[in-house]
Design a protein around this motif. Sequence first.
Motif, mmCIF file in Angstrom:
data_model
loop_
_atom_site.group_PDB
_atom_site.id
_atom_site.type_symbol
_atom_site.label_atom_id
_atom_site.label_comp_id
_atom_site.label_asym_id
_atom_site.label_seq_id
_atom_site.Cartn_x
_atom_site.Cartn_y
_atom_site.Cartn_z
ATOM 1 N N ILE A 1 0.840 -1.200 0.000
ATOM 2 C CA ILE A 1 0.000 0.000 0.000
ATOM 3 C C ILE A 1 0.878 1.254 0.000
ATOM 4 N N ALA A 2 1.925 1.270 0.823
ATOM 5 C CA ALA A 2 2.807 2.448 0.896
ATOM 6 C C ALA A 2 3.498 2.695 -0.444
ATOM 7 N N ALA A 3 4.008 1.629 -1.071
ATOM 8 C CA ALA A 3 4.696 1.780 -2.358
ATOM 9 C C ALA A 3 3.729 2.231 -3.440
ATOM 10 N N ALA A 4 2.538 1.644 -3.457
ATOM 11 C CA ALA A 4 1.536 2.028 -4.455
ATOM 12 C C ALA A 4 1.074 3.463 -4.231
ATOM 13 N N ARG A 5 0.897 3.843 -2.985
ATOM 14 C CA ARG A 5 0.446 5.198 -2.675
ATOM 15 C C ARG A 5 1.447 6.233 -3.179
ATOM 16 N N ARG A 6 2.737 5.965 -2.983
ATOM 17 C CA ARG A 6 3.768 6.883 -3.499
ATOM 18 C C ARG A 6 3.680 6.976 -5.021
ATOM 19 N N ALA A 7 3.539 5.831 -5.670
ATOM 20 C CA ALA A 7 3.477 5.823 -7.143
ATOM 21 C C ALA A 7 2.206 6.502 -7.645
ATOM 22 N N PHE A 8 1.064 6.133 -7.077
ATOM 23 C CA PHE A 8 -0.201 6.725 -7.521
ATOM 24 C C PHE A 8 -0.213 8.230 -7.260
ATOM 25 N N GLY A 9 0.386 8.649 -6.145
ATOM 26 C CA GLY A 9 0.386 10.059 -5.774
ATOM 27 C C GLY A 9 1.333 10.910 -6.602
ATOM 28 N N THR A 10 2.334 10.292 -7.212
ATOM 29 C CA THR A 10 3.307 11.063 -7.991
ATOM 30 C C THR A 10 3.089 10.922 -9.493
ATOM 31 N N VAL A 11 3.105 9.690 -10.003
ATOM 32 C CA VAL A 11 2.962 9.524 -11.460
ATOM 33 C C VAL A 11 1.543 9.172 -11.877
ATOM 34 N N GLY A 12 0.702 8.799 -10.914
ATOM 35 C CA GLY A 12 -0.680 8.466 -11.224
ATOM 36 C C GLY A 12 -0.885 6.983 -11.458
ATOM 37 N N PHE A 13 -2.135 6.578 -11.437
ATOM 38 C CA PHE A 13 -2.493 5.160 -11.572
ATOM 39 C C PHE A 13 -2.052 4.594 -12.917
ATOM 40 N N ALA A 14 -2.381 5.282 -14.003
ATOM 41 C CA ALA A 14 -2.113 4.753 -15.345
ATOM 42 C C ALA A 14 -0.622 4.572 -15.607
ATOM 43 N N GLU A 15 0.176 5.495 -15.103
ATOM 44 C CA GLU A 15 1.616 5.462 -15.381
ATOM 45 C C GLU A 15 2.406 4.613 -14.386
ATOM 46 N N SER A 16 1.786 4.189 -13.310
ATOM 47 C CA SER A 16 2.524 3.406 -12.315
ATOM 48 C C SER A 16 2.545 1.937 -12.730
ATOM 49 N N SER A 17 3.625 1.297 -12.389
ATOM 50 C CA SER A 17 3.835 -0.099 -12.783
ATOM 51 C C SER A 17 3.815 -1.001 -11.555
ATOM 52 N N MET A 18 3.091 -2.106 -11.656
ATOM 53 C CA MET A 18 3.056 -3.061 -10.557
ATOM 54 C C MET A 18 4.455 -3.559 -10.242
ATOM 55 N N ASP A 19 5.278 -3.747 -11.266
ATOM 56 C CA ASP A 19 6.646 -4.222 -11.035
ATOM 57 C C ASP A 19 7.452 -3.199 -10.247
ATOM 58 N N ASP A 20 7.226 -1.907 -10.509
ATOM 59 C CA ASP A 20 7.947 -0.866 -9.775
ATOM 60 C C ASP A 20 7.620 -0.899 -8.292
ATOM 61 N N PHE A 21 6.318 -0.944 -7.964
ATOM 62 C CA PHE A 21 6.036 -0.898 -6.530
ATOM 63 C C PHE A 21 6.204 -2.224 -5.822
ATOM 64 N N THR A 22 6.140 -3.347 -6.531
ATOM 65 C CA THR A 22 6.482 -4.600 -5.849
ATOM 66 C C THR A 22 7.986 -4.643 -5.589
ATOM 67 N N ALA A 23 8.780 -4.146 -6.543
ATOM 68 C CA ALA A 23 10.242 -4.100 -6.355
ATOM 69 C C ALA A 23 10.586 -3.154 -5.204
ATOM 70 N N GLU A 24 9.935 -1.987 -5.159
ATOM 71 C CA GLU A 24 10.202 -1.029 -4.083
ATOM 72 C C GLU A 24 9.870 -1.630 -2.725
#
Length: 197
Positions: free
Chosen positions: A17-40
């Motif tokens: 949730i924390a990794a996704a929240r950072r991604a969704f809050g900065t680049v947005g849902f469409a531009e965020s990658s599941m691989d990016d936030f699972t890796a983070e």
Amino acid sequence: MNKPRREMIAETRAKLIAAARRAFGTVGFAESSMDDFTAEAGLTRGALYHHFGDKKGLLQAVIREIDAEMTARLNKVSSEAPTRWQGFVDECVAYIRMALEPEIQRIMFRDGPAVLGDISRWQMTEGCIAALAGSLDRLKADGEVIDIDTEAAARLINGASSHAALWIANSDDPQETSHKAVEGFRVLLDGLRTAKD
């Protein structure tokens, strides 16, 4: 010593949730990658699927977390007001103004409706309406508001404040739109008050 399973599950969910929240809050849902936030988060895509089903399920979890934080902030705003009526107005206005905050604006009022659909149909909306109706019941008992069906009034106030937040979030000039929305909303709420000498 090994952690209990429940604690490990809670930690995994919190990391995602924390990794996704950072991604969704900065680049947005469409531009965020599941691989990016699972890796983070140091986790696998399998962990994400197991806990949330998919990226949309993860967005719902992020929105629930933000909504809980917003609710806590709003409760604090209303509790600090000098009167119950002022607390009610301040809480409604604070909700609308939250649409100016970048993370809330993007996740709750732009990506949320785009991905999850009409905000009035979100599961948490019923809780908001119930809380508004409860506040109106107390104000009615105090003689502060006119004799009105409090559920109907709560649904109308919820719809108006949600629409105002969406208007602000999607405006070319959010500050100016917020000013207009808040002023208009105050006038609408004033219409609920009993006549004062």
